[in-house]
Design an enzyme around this catalytic site. Structure first.
Site, short mmCIF file in Angstrom:
data_model
loop_
_atom_site.label_atom_id
_atom_site.label_comp_id
_atom_site.label_asym_id
_atom_site.label_seq_id
_atom_site.Cartn_x
_atom_site.Cartn_y
_atom_site.Cartn_z
N ARG A 1 -8.09 -0.26 16.69
CA ARG A 1 -8.34 0.19 15.34
C ARG A 1 -9.14 -0.92 14.88
O ARG A 1 -10.43 -1.05 15.70
CB ARG A 1 -7.02 0.44 14.36
CG ARG A 1 -7.37 1.18 13.26
CD ARG A 1 -6.05 1.30 12.18
NE ARG A 1 -5.99 0.19 11.50
CZ ARG A 1 -4.97 0.10 10.68
NH1 ARG A 1 -4.17 1.03 10.46
NH2 ARG A 1 -4.80 -1.11 9.95
N LYS B 1 0.88 -1.27 -0.08
CA LYS B 1 0.30 -0.01 -0.01
C LYS B 1 0.87 1.29 0.05
O LYS B 1 0.32 2.33 -0.45
CB LYS B 1 -1.03 0.19 1.09
CG LYS B 1 -0.34 0.04 2.40
CD LYS B 1 -1.39 0.24 3.47
CE LYS B 1 -0.64 0.06 4.88
NZ LYS B 1 -1.42 -0.37 6.07
C1 LIG Z 1 -0.44 -1.44 6.79
C2 LIG Z 1 -0.93 -2.40 7.41
C3 LIG Z 1 0.27 -3.51 7.45
C4 LIG Z 1 1.57 -3.23 7.33
O1 LIG Z 1 2.12 -2.25 8.31
P1 LIG Z 1 3.69 -2.11 8.02
O2 LIG Z 1 3.97 -1.19 9.32
O3 LIG Z 1 3.90 -1.30 6.87
O4 LIG Z 1 4.51 -3.72 8.24
C5 LIG Z 1 -0.23 -4.70 8.25
N1 LIG Z 1 -1.56 -4.92 8.43
C6 LIG Z 1 -2.56 -4.14 8.39
C7 LIG Z 1 -3.98 -4.52 8.61
C8 LIG Z 1 -2.23 -2.60 7.58
O5 LIG Z 1 -3.15 -1.80 7.58
#
Ligand SMILES: *Cc1c(COP(=O)(O)O)cnc(C)c1O
Length: 353
Positions: free
Chosen positions: A131, A36
């Site tokens: 969250r 993302k």
């Molecule tokens: C963005 C996200 C991740 C990845 O997080 P990083 O800190 O970039 O490794 C993993 N799980 C969810 C649900 C996310 O939204």
């Protein structure tokens, strides 16, 4: 080469991905590569795949659709719980989605029926970061309802910490997730393919634990891109922290005072700026600003100092560095800066290997 631009070193990203996959694999943990922050960029996605990561995860269905259309050969997981109005695209483009609302999962089931397909889900459990996620006390009844739905395959449970509440994914939280997984498997006589313990913030837990329990998956973005864990932003040994470079160009360079003169009011963004008096300094203006990148997430690679920024300008104290009009200036990016530079149309992307 035009500026502002983001130099993307695909070989360094591939190195980080491969090493992390092997590291986590050494204790039985598989990786989803999170795309993302890079807008589903197909070259970066392909670097993940070539490094042995076969599930790519993104929070936006539009990014997943883009990777599919670009021919990226992987399975795709949607990280953010699906938006109801996008359900058909979720079933069409994502193999798996992370979910926390029964009404959404029912809609996925109906859509899968209409499209004559099936859809896999990972149920998210909220372990205190507040969250996304079903509260642990509601999990059993949710699973019971999910198992009654057509065309929906419950393939795992997961949790996400250190995102909103900054809660540490420690031994206790991971043990809680493991025991929840065991309870669900026993109660419903099923096997969960994925027990997904978190994200890049799980590094310290992983390194220090002797017992990963039932946790067999992590979803990693930042630590692959930037080579750091995310609780303290410490570099991970053997990882590149400079796979991305923001390059901006000097458009004005003059000796000027370090403190503005006149009556101080608000700046372009409604803040009242404060300046320290260092006498006369070389002030260089760069042709990049907040429309290009989250300037607060930039660190200069040379010994200069960012004094301020507005939509289209970054102003630096050049100190002893000889910055002339036309000089290129390089910066490291944090996650927010990376996200913003990847998202804006104003920053050119250049792939270097
Ligand atoms: C963005 C996200 C991740 C990845 O997080 P990083 O800190 O970039 O490794 C993993 N799980 C969810 C649900 C996310 O939204």
């Amino acid at each position: 080469m035009t500026t502002p631009r983001l130099d993307i070193d695909i070989a360094k990203i591939a190195h980080n991905a491969k090493e992390l996959k092997e590291l986590y694999g050494s204790k039985g943990i598989g990786i989803f590569g999170v795309t993302k922050a890079t807008c589903g960029d197909a070259r970066i996605a392909n670097a993940f795949v070539q490094s042995g990561i076969h599930v790519l995860a993104d929070s936006r269905i539009s990014n997943i659709r883009r990777m599919r259309h670009a021919g990226v050969q992987a399975q795709f997981a949607l990280l953010r719980t699906p938006i109801l109005s996008q359900i058909d695209d979720v079933v069409k483009y994502a193999d798996i989605s992370l979910n926390s609302e029964l009404v959404v999962i029912k809609a996925l089931s109906e859509s899968a029926l209409r499209q004559n397909s099936t859809h896999k889900i990972i149920l998210m459990v909220d372990l205190g970061d507040l969250r996304e996620g079903v509260m642990p006390s509601d999990l059993e009844s949710t699973v019971r309802e999910v198992l009654n739905l057509d065309r929906i395959e419950l393939v795992g449970i997961g949790t996400n910490l250190a995102c909103l509440g900054g809660i540490k994914p420690n031994e206790k939280k991971m043990a809680d997730l493991s025991s929840i997984a065991t309870d669900i498997e026993t109660r419903f006589a099923l096997t969960l393919a994925f027990v997904s313990g978190g994200n890049s913030a799980n590094y310290d837990w992983f390194i220090s634990t002797n017992d990963t329990g039932k946790v067999n998956n992590l979803r990693l973005g930042e630590s692959i891109y930037l080579g750091r864990e995310t609780l303290f932003r410490k570099p991970i040994p053997g990882q590149f922290t400079d796979a991305f470079t923001l390059v901006a160009e000097v458009i004005e360079s003059k000796i000027k005072p370090s403190v503005p003169s006149g009556v101080v009011c608000q700046d372009a963004f409604g803040n009242v700026p404060e300046f320290v008096d260092h006498g006369q300094i070389r002030r260089a203006i760069l042709g990049a600003g907040l429309q290009d990148v989250l300037v607060s997430g930039l660190t200069p690679r040379s010994d200069i100092e960012i004094l301020g920024s507005s939509s289209d300008h970054i102003i630096v104290n050049a100190k002893q560095v000889d910055l002339k009009v036309g000089s290129e200036v390089e910066f490291d990016l944090d996650y927010g800066a990376l996200l913003s530079a990847m998202t804006t149309p104003y920053v050119t992307k250049r792939y270097v290997t």
